[in-house]
Design a protein around this motif. Structure first.
Motif, short mmCIF file in Angstrom:
data_model
loop_
_atom_site.label_atom_id
_atom_site.label_comp_id
_atom_site.label_asym_id
_atom_site.label_seq_id
_atom_site.Cartn_x
_atom_site.Cartn_y
_atom_site.Cartn_z
N ARG A 81 65.54 -38.27 53.82
CA ARG A 81 65.36 -36.85 53.47
C ARG A 81 64.26 -36.22 54.29
O ARG A 81 64.36 -35.09 54.75
N ASP A 82 63.18 -36.96 54.48
CA ASP A 82 62.05 -36.42 55.26
C ASP A 82 62.37 -36.29 56.73
O ASP A 82 61.84 -35.42 57.40
N ARG A 83 63.23 -37.17 57.24
CA ARG A 83 63.57 -37.13 58.66
C ARG A 83 64.63 -36.09 58.97
O ARG A 83 64.85 -35.78 60.13
N ALA A 84 65.31 -35.59 57.95
CA ALA A 84 66.38 -34.62 58.19
C ALA A 84 65.81 -33.41 58.92
O ALA A 84 64.75 -32.90 58.58
N ILE A 85 66.52 -32.99 59.92
CA ILE A 85 66.08 -31.84 60.70
C ILE A 85 66.44 -30.58 59.93
O ILE A 85 67.59 -30.35 59.62
N PRO A 86 65.43 -29.77 59.62
CA PRO A 86 65.73 -28.56 58.87
C PRO A 86 66.52 -27.58 59.73
O PRO A 86 66.36 -27.53 60.94
N VAL A 87 67.38 -26.83 59.07
CA VAL A 87 68.13 -25.82 59.77
C VAL A 87 67.15 -24.74 60.19
O VAL A 87 66.42 -24.19 59.37
N GLY A 88 67.08 -24.49 61.46
CA GLY A 88 66.08 -23.54 61.96
C GLY A 88 66.73 -22.43 62.76
O GLY A 88 67.94 -22.24 62.74
N ILE A 89 65.91 -21.74 63.43
CA ILE A 89 66.38 -20.66 64.27
C ILE A 89 66.96 -21.27 65.53
O ILE A 89 66.33 -22.08 66.19
N SER A 90 68.18 -20.89 65.86
CA SER A 90 68.77 -21.40 67.08
C SER A 90 68.25 -20.57 68.25
O SER A 90 67.88 -19.40 68.08
N PRO A 91 68.24 -21.13 69.44
CA PRO A 91 67.73 -20.39 70.60
C PRO A 91 68.47 -19.07 70.83
O PRO A 91 67.89 -18.13 71.36
#
Length: 171
Positions: A81-91
């Motif tokens: 869970r901690d390593r999951a990459i959060p959904v962020g702003i795409s370029p």
């Protein structure tokens, strides 16, 4: 200090006898994070109490193996869970960066847009974005620093990024 509820069945006290050893074992899986290890052991003990009837039928050795297996699985799940990459702003959502050969005015405008978008976020959302995306903290580390549960950090990060996406779509 025993955490056995008064109405716990016979397997709960037996499971409690393994708490100290289980805590040492889980601490290794949680990179020395004592708080995370205690949470995992507590969840393991809760599962032992909830499955008291099934655990009563097995000997102490089988119970210990079951406890360690459950604790290990919980530690692995927490790590994932901690390593999951959060959904962020795409370029694609961001304005194109001004290149060294580009106009300095473009760079100023872009910085102004980012500064304005960040200023419109709540302080809590800005804090979470800082810790996760600029300070490279995991959600668990950010949660410890901010004094909130990891789920709150995850939620604040999600909504802060959504707000920034909306800002850049309208720009």
């Amino acid at each position: 200090m025993s955490h056995v509820p008064p109405d716990a069945g016979p397997a709960a006290p037996v499971a409690e006898r393994h708490r100290a050893r289980l805590l040492r074992y889980v601490t290794r899986y949680s990179s020395g994070d004592r708080h995370r290890a205690e949470d995992i052991v507590q969840e393991t003990m809760l599962r032992a109490w909830l499955t008291t009837d099934e655990l009563d039928q097995h000997g102490d050795q089988r119970l210990q193996a079951w406890l360690f297996r459950v604790a290990r699985n919980l530690a692995i799940d927490a790590h994932r869970r901690d390593r999951a990459i959060p959904v962020g702003i795409s370029p694609d959502d961001l304005p194109h960066p001004a290149h060294a050969t580009g106009d300095i005015a473009d760079l100023v405008v872009e910085r102004h847009m980012v500064h304005g978008a960040m200023a419109r976020l709540t302080p809590e959302h800005r804090e979470v974005l800082f810790h996760i995306h600029l300070d490279d903290c995991t959600r668990a580390e950010a949660a410890r620093v901010l004094g909130v549960p990891p789920g709150t950090v995850k939620s604040r990060n999600h909504y802060a990024l959504e707000a920034l996406r909306r800002e850049f779509r309208t720009a």
